[in-house]
Design a protein around this motif. Structure first.
Motif, PDB file in Angstrom:
ATOM      1  N   GLY A 667       8.997   0.589   2.244  1.00  0.00           N
ATOM      2  CA  GLY A 667       9.054  -0.859   2.205  1.00  0.00           C
ATOM      3  C   GLY A 667       7.830  -1.422   1.525  1.00  0.00           C
ATOM      4  N   THR A 668       7.203  -2.387   2.180  1.00  0.00           N
ATOM      5  CA  THR A 668       5.960  -2.972   1.666  1.00  0.00           C
ATOM      6  C   THR A 668       4.782  -2.629   2.563  1.00  0.00           C
ATOM      7  N   GLU A 669       4.938  -1.567   3.383  1.00  0.00           N
ATOM      8  CA  GLU A 669       3.880  -1.218   4.332  1.00  0.00           C
ATOM      9  C   GLU A 669       2.933  -0.155   3.793  1.00  0.00           C
ATOM     10  N   PHE A 670       3.514   0.990   3.348  1.00  0.00           N
ATOM     11  CA  PHE A 670       2.659   2.103   2.959  1.00  0.00           C
ATOM     12  C   PHE A 670       3.089   2.683   1.617  1.00  0.00           C
ATOM     13  N   LEU A 671       2.079   3.144   0.881  1.00  0.00           N
ATOM     14  CA  LEU A 671       2.267   3.971  -0.295  1.00  0.00           C
ATOM     15  C   LEU A 671       1.858   5.389   0.075  1.00  0.00           C
ATOM     16  N   LYS A 681      -1.143  11.597   1.515  1.00  0.00           N
ATOM     17  CA  LYS A 681      -1.991  10.474   1.932  1.00  0.00           C
ATOM     18  C   LYS A 681      -1.158   9.202   2.062  1.00  0.00           C
ATOM     19  N   ALA A 682      -1.484   8.425   3.091  1.00  0.00           N
ATOM     20  CA  ALA A 682      -0.831   7.143   3.329  1.00  0.00           C
ATOM     21  C   ALA A 682      -1.813   6.025   3.022  1.00  0.00           C
ATOM     22  N   TRP A 683      -1.417   5.122   2.106  1.00  0.00           N
ATOM     23  CA  TRP A 683      -2.259   3.991   1.695  1.00  0.00           C
ATOM     24  C   TRP A 683      -1.597   2.695   2.165  1.00  0.00           C
ATOM     25  N   SER A 684      -2.367   1.837   2.802  1.00  0.00           N
ATOM     26  CA  SER A 684      -1.845   0.548   3.248  1.00  0.00           C
ATOM     27  C   SER A 684      -1.637  -0.365   2.045  1.00  0.00           C
ATOM     28  N   LEU A 685      -0.446  -0.961   1.965  1.00  0.00           N
ATOM     29  CA  LEU A 685      -0.168  -1.919   0.906  1.00  0.00           C
ATOM     30  C   LEU A 685      -0.589  -3.333   1.288  1.00  0.00           C
ATOM     31  N   GLN A 686      -1.173  -3.464   2.479  1.00  0.00           N
ATOM     32  CA  GLN A 686      -1.659  -4.774   2.912  1.00  0.00           C
ATOM     33  C   GLN A 686      -3.115  -4.975   2.482  1.00  0.00           C
ATOM     34  N   ASP A 687      -3.950  -3.956   2.718  1.00  0.00           N
ATOM     35  CA  ASP A 687      -5.364  -4.082   2.345  1.00  0.00           C
ATOM     36  C   ASP A 687      -5.816  -2.991   1.379  1.00  0.00           C
ATOM     37  N   THR A 689      -6.189   0.228   1.634  1.00  0.00           N
ATOM     38  CA  THR A 689      -7.109   1.238   2.142  1.00  0.00           C
ATOM     39  C   THR A 689      -6.338   2.513   2.480  1.00  0.00           C
ATOM     40  N   LEU A 690      -7.064   3.627   2.540  1.00  0.00           N
ATOM     41  CA  LEU A 690      -6.465   4.895   2.926  1.00  0.00           C
ATOM     42  C   LEU A 690      -6.294   4.909   4.442  1.00  0.00           C
ATOM     43  N   SER A 691      -5.060   4.987   4.915  1.00  0.00           N
ATOM     44  CA  SER A 691      -4.788   4.943   6.352  1.00  0.00           C
ATOM     45  C   SER A 691      -4.950   6.311   7.000  1.00  0.00           C
ATOM     46  N   CYS A 692      -4.390   7.334   6.377  1.00  0.00           N
ATOM     47  CA  CYS A 692      -4.494   8.679   6.946  1.00  0.00           C
ATOM     48  C   CYS A 692      -4.131   9.712   5.904  1.00  0.00           C
ATOM     49  N   ALA A 693      -4.477  10.947   6.185  1.00  0.00           N
ATOM     50  CA  ALA A 693      -4.115  12.080   5.337  1.00  0.00           C
ATOM     51  C   ALA A 693      -3.411  13.104   6.204  1.00  0.00           C
ATOM     52  N   MET A 694      -2.235  13.547   5.756  1.00  0.00           N
ATOM     53  CA  MET A 694      -1.417  14.484   6.526  1.00  0.00           C
ATOM     54  C   MET A 694      -1.547  15.879   5.920  1.00  0.00           C
ATOM     55  N   SER A 695      -1.983  16.806   6.712  1.00  0.00           N
ATOM     56  CA  SER A 695      -2.208  18.167   6.236  1.00  0.00           C
ATOM     57  C   SER A 695      -1.165  19.107   6.820  1.00  0.00           C
ATOM     58  N   GLY A 696      -0.964  20.222   6.145  1.00  0.00           N
ATOM     59  CA  GLY A 696       0.000  21.218   6.605  1.00  0.00           C
ATOM     60  C   GLY A 696       0.507  22.081   5.474  1.00  0.00           C
ATOM     61  N   HIS A 697       0.652  21.488   4.284  1.00  0.00           N
ATOM     62  CA  HIS A 697       1.105  22.266   3.132  1.00  0.00           C
ATOM     63  C   HIS A 697       0.008  23.236   2.681  1.00  0.00           C
TER      64      HIS A 697
END
Length: 853
Positions: A667-671, A681-687, A689-697
């Motif tokens: 939607g318009t929440e996360f890139l 990586k999850a980036w906020s489309l509001q401000d 900023t980098l919200s979090c990084a998901m590891s596992g691969h």
């Protein structure tokens, strides 16, 4: 002063007790305990125990459909105490009626069972039935009844599209704002007063209730009609079902054509006795040929129209004839209404079989069958009434004669007392002589308009008007005769047609079918609830000027438009806001018009290869691109736009890994970005900023896609990981248990709960939740792009070929049927399907638009 035990606030009178959205049972402290999910919505504990868990320790909310964390024990979730209290007050204040049910599990008070009041519950349909039909329900606010008219006391309804939308279920289904559509009433949903006190059915449930209530004969007929609309070219397509709140009716929405035969065919003086000119004969021949072709294909699908009305035909933008199935059904209803209002004393020799006020022509055997359906006694001569494909031949011949002769033919039809079989009745009427006399008059009218040079056409039209269906020619024979007026035999290079087999007793007949007998009475009360349903799906709709790519491939007629502007390999394609966006190794993002496929804008800001891009459809539309150095550029996609980005984001650089490889948005929440550092990586489309990084691969994250509250990430390590969008926690891993050679994941496509994974070894794996359903060898090399739309699966890659597969489900599982392929002159790096067209990005810097002819 103490309040009475059953006191209820006056404002609460008539209020409905809160109920579970799944079972519709009012919440209580025993059998329907309200439990609050982490998303904030409430469902009863009993239903939570029965809902499927698509992934470990998760459940999909029944209200917002978000995938949320779910404990093994539902009772550990908090109770919704406010709903419990409110429900208790309302139920305690409602006096018990005849529908009060004593529940065995009710709490004991003073040693006696207490009465628990359950709301009225409608007859429920199976989950499989609901799942099958839900996808064909059209949006509530997308249509408006534009015009309601009366034709022969039958209500005819036309609609208009209020806002544009594209169906993700029906191939090529795109409706534009203010576009006209045909509406066919297939049922009415009526709430009784007592029932509506307890609940109000949703928009979707009203449509499904109507669909579920149809008789078996009506289901079979609707299935045949809709399948014919799906499979036959130049037949108006069905978009789906829509419920109108004003008249409480469910309508089948059909493709509508603006022009008709009366307005567009042979602008001639009907009273003139002059012979037709050569150009008029060529136009008539072309028109007749096209109708013959459509009817022939409908017959192969087991469908006989039964009544040829001028309103049943329309023209597309190129003047090609179409059959309007919504008008076919409405014509059938007019005919049935006319029969229904006939008096019991009506003789078999009923006049006006042509229904000249509507210009609809019905064959003798079809008319006799209608009389039998309406209960007329016909001296036990049912065995002589055999309808079939020849019935449409008779009706088509009448239509062509009317186009040639004009009003005089309609007058002759009115003067003919209808002959249903060529024998003498008990009163001595010689129907055979009457019919032969009528045919002689028709032949004379044709002679006056055609002349000797068109004797072959006059002869075959008279044969088509034979009373005995067995003496009429097949429709392909009429087609061949008409073709001679378009292409002279000495110049005709067409291959000989396959002989058509007469199947007089087979097929389904629209006019005498159940759907056409569902006629709405014109009075203040609604009719009995008339419902409709189909099991295989509705049509693929192609509103574009050019044909659908799948139809073109199946007929080996594919056209291509080339879009050139990039200077290096295409890496990504995205559609949004009326534009196509493309990225490339040339460090540019280009925007293309979807109207004429021309280049309209260039976005410049990257200093390195652009690897991926996405479109964000919000109040302010964005195009976002990422390059191989970890730079993310956000572009203003509302035109006119500037060349420079409005915002740049930077990933943390690491010399061991190369930047961004994949992108997706929620939607318009996360890139979301997939990178060479093995992270998502999850980036906020509001401000921004980098919200979090998901590891596992364990290797490069090569592809990302979002669907139904789940983020799917594919990697060169051969696995696909699933992440919850609500808290970005891991859900499950697909392909991790594989032993031996691991094939990198290069592309993903998802639809509903089915995931399609393209691998480096040319295979495509199909997963549902965490179960591998099928693995197919789709390409001869790496699958760089895979796209699923409706039942069609498109894939392309190293072998320079676009493969098209048809996906279907049966009792044994999932079936994958090859439809065809499109050969390209370079490696395929990106695919996007839109409105019947397939956009193909290639390594040779070009973008190709493939469509059917």
């Amino acid at each position: 002063m103490t309040r009475p035990a059953k006191f209820q606030h006056p404002d609460m009178e008539g209020a409905e007790p809160p109920e579970c959205p799944v079972c519709l049972q009012p919440y209580d402290a025993v059998s329907a305990i309200p439990r609050v999910l982490t998303c904030g919505h409430t469902t009863c504990e009993a239903c939570l125990k029965q809902l499927p868990n698509p992934f470990p320790s998760t459940i999909r909310c029944t209200v917002c459909t978000l995938l949320v964390k779910f404990p093994n024990c539902p009772s550990s979730l908090p109770k919704n105490l406010d709903l419990l209290h409110f429900s208790s007050v309302l139920q305690h204040g409602i006096p018990a009626k005849d529908n009060t049910v004593t529940s065995p599990s009710s709490p004991l008070k003073n040693g006696k069972n207490q009465s628990v009041l359950f709301p009225f519950s409608p007859k429920l349909w199976s989950y499989e039935f609901y799942r099958k039909w839900k996808k064909w329900i059209l949006p509530k606010d997308c249509f408006l009844i534009d015009k309601v008219g009366l034709e022969n006391d039958v209500e005819v309804v036309y609609g208009k599209v209020l806002k544009s939308f594209e169906s993700v279920y029906v191939l090529g289904c795109f409706l534009r704002e203010k576009e006209n559509v045909g509406l066919v009433n297939v049922g009415a949903f009526v709430d009784s007063e007592d029932d509506s006190k307890f609940f109000k059915s949703s928009y979707e449930s009203r449509i499904v209730t109507v669909l579920n209530g149809m008789a078996e004969e009506e289901r079979d007929e609707l299935r045949i009609i809709l399948n014919a609309a799906l499979r036959v070219s130049y037949v108006g397509k069905a978009y789906g079902f829509w419920y109108n709140e004003d008249d409480k009716c469910v309508y089948m929405v059909w493709e509508k054509f603006a022009s008709d035969l009366i307005k567009c065919v042979l602008k001639k003086n009907e009273d003139s006795e002059e012979r037709l000119r050569n150009d008029e004969m060529s136009g008539l021949g072309m028109l007749g040929m096209e109708i013959c072709e459509i009817l022939s294909h409908l017959h192969l699908q087991g469908l006989v129209i039964g009544s040829m009305s001028v309103s049943c035909f329309g023209f597309d933008d190129f003047g090609r004839v179409y059959v309007d199935l919504s008008e076919v059904l409405n014509t059938g209803r007019r005919v049935n209404k006319k029969m229904q209002r006939a008096r019991k004393g009506l003789e078999v020799g009923l006049k006006n079989n042509s229904l000249d006020e509507n210009l609809a022509f019905i064959s003798p055997e079809m008319f006799l069958q209608l009389l039998i359906k309406k209960g007329f006694e016909l001296d036990g001569r049912k065995s002589r009434c055999e309808v079939g494909c020849a019935s449409d031949v008779w009706s088509l011949a009448c239509l062509l004669v009317w186009l040639i002769v004009g009003r005089l033919f309609v007058e002759e039809m009115g003067s003919l007392h209808f002959v249903v079989n060529a024998i003498k009745d008990e009163r001595g009427y010689d129907f055979s002589s009457l019919y032969l006399s009528w045919m002689e008059k028709v032949a004379a009218l044709l002679d006056s308009r055609l002349g000797l040079e068109c004797a072959s056409l006059r002869e075959i039209l008279c044969r088509c008007l034979e009373c005995d269906p067995g003496n009429r020619p097949v429709i392909t024979e009429l087609w061949k005769c008409l073709r001679e007026f378009v292409i002279k035999p000495q110049f005709d290079m067409v291959l000989s047609l396959k002989p058509e087999v007469k199947t007089e007793k087979s097929g389904h007949f629209v006019v005498i079918g159940e759907l056409c007998r569902m006629v709405k009475e014109m009075d203040k009360e609604l009719t009995d609830v008339l419902q409709g349903e189909d099991e295989n799906g509705i049509a693929n709709v192609d509103l574009s000027v050019d044909g659908n790519i799948v139809e073109g491939v199946s007929r080996d007629h594919v056209k291509c438009i080339e879009m050139k502007g990039h200077l290096d390999c295409i890496t990504g394609l995205a559609i949004g806001g009326g534009f196509l966006f493309s990225s490339s190794y040339d460090k540019l993002v280009l925007a293309w018009s979807l109207q004429d496929f021309t280049h309209v804008h260039s976005f410049k800001g990257h200093e390195h290869r652009v690897m991926a891009l996405v479109f964000v459809d919000g109040e302010q539309p964005f195009c976002i691109s990422g390059d191989n150095e970890g730079v993310i550029c956000i572009w203003d996609a509302s035109f006119p736009s500037t060349e420079v980005p409005i915002k740049k984001l930077y990933e943390k650089k690491d010399w061991r890994y190369s930047g961004i490889h994949a992108m997706a948005v929620s939607g318009t929440e996360f890139l979301y970005t997939g990178s060479g550092d093995k992270l998502v990586k999850a980036w906020s489309l509001q401000d921004y900023t980098l919200s979090c990084a998901m590891s596992g691969h364990k290797s490069v994250v090569s592809s990302l896609i979002v669907c139904n509250g789940v983020l799917y990430s594919g990697s060169w390590d051969g696995t696909v990981r699933l992440w919850s969008l609500s808290d970005h926690s891991p859900l499950t891993v697909l392909g991790e248990d594989k032993i031996g050679n691991v094939s990198s994941v290069l592309s993903l496509s998802v639809e509903h709960h089915s995931l399609y994974v393209g691998h480096e070894n040319g295979s495509i794996k199909i997963w549902r939740n965490d179960i591998l359903l099928k693995s197919i060898q789709a390409q001869k090399g790496a699958v760089f792009s895979v796209s699923k739309n409706g039942k069609w699966l498109f894939s392309g890659g190293w072998d320079k070929t676009v493969s098209i597969q048809e996906i279907s489900e049966n009792d044994d599982g999932i079936e994958v049927t090859p439809v065809g392929s499109i050969a390209c002159n370079s490696t395929i790096t990106a695919l996007v399907y839109w409105q019947g067209k397939l956009f193909v990005g290639q390594a040779d810097r070009t973008i190709k638009v493939h469509h059917g002819e």
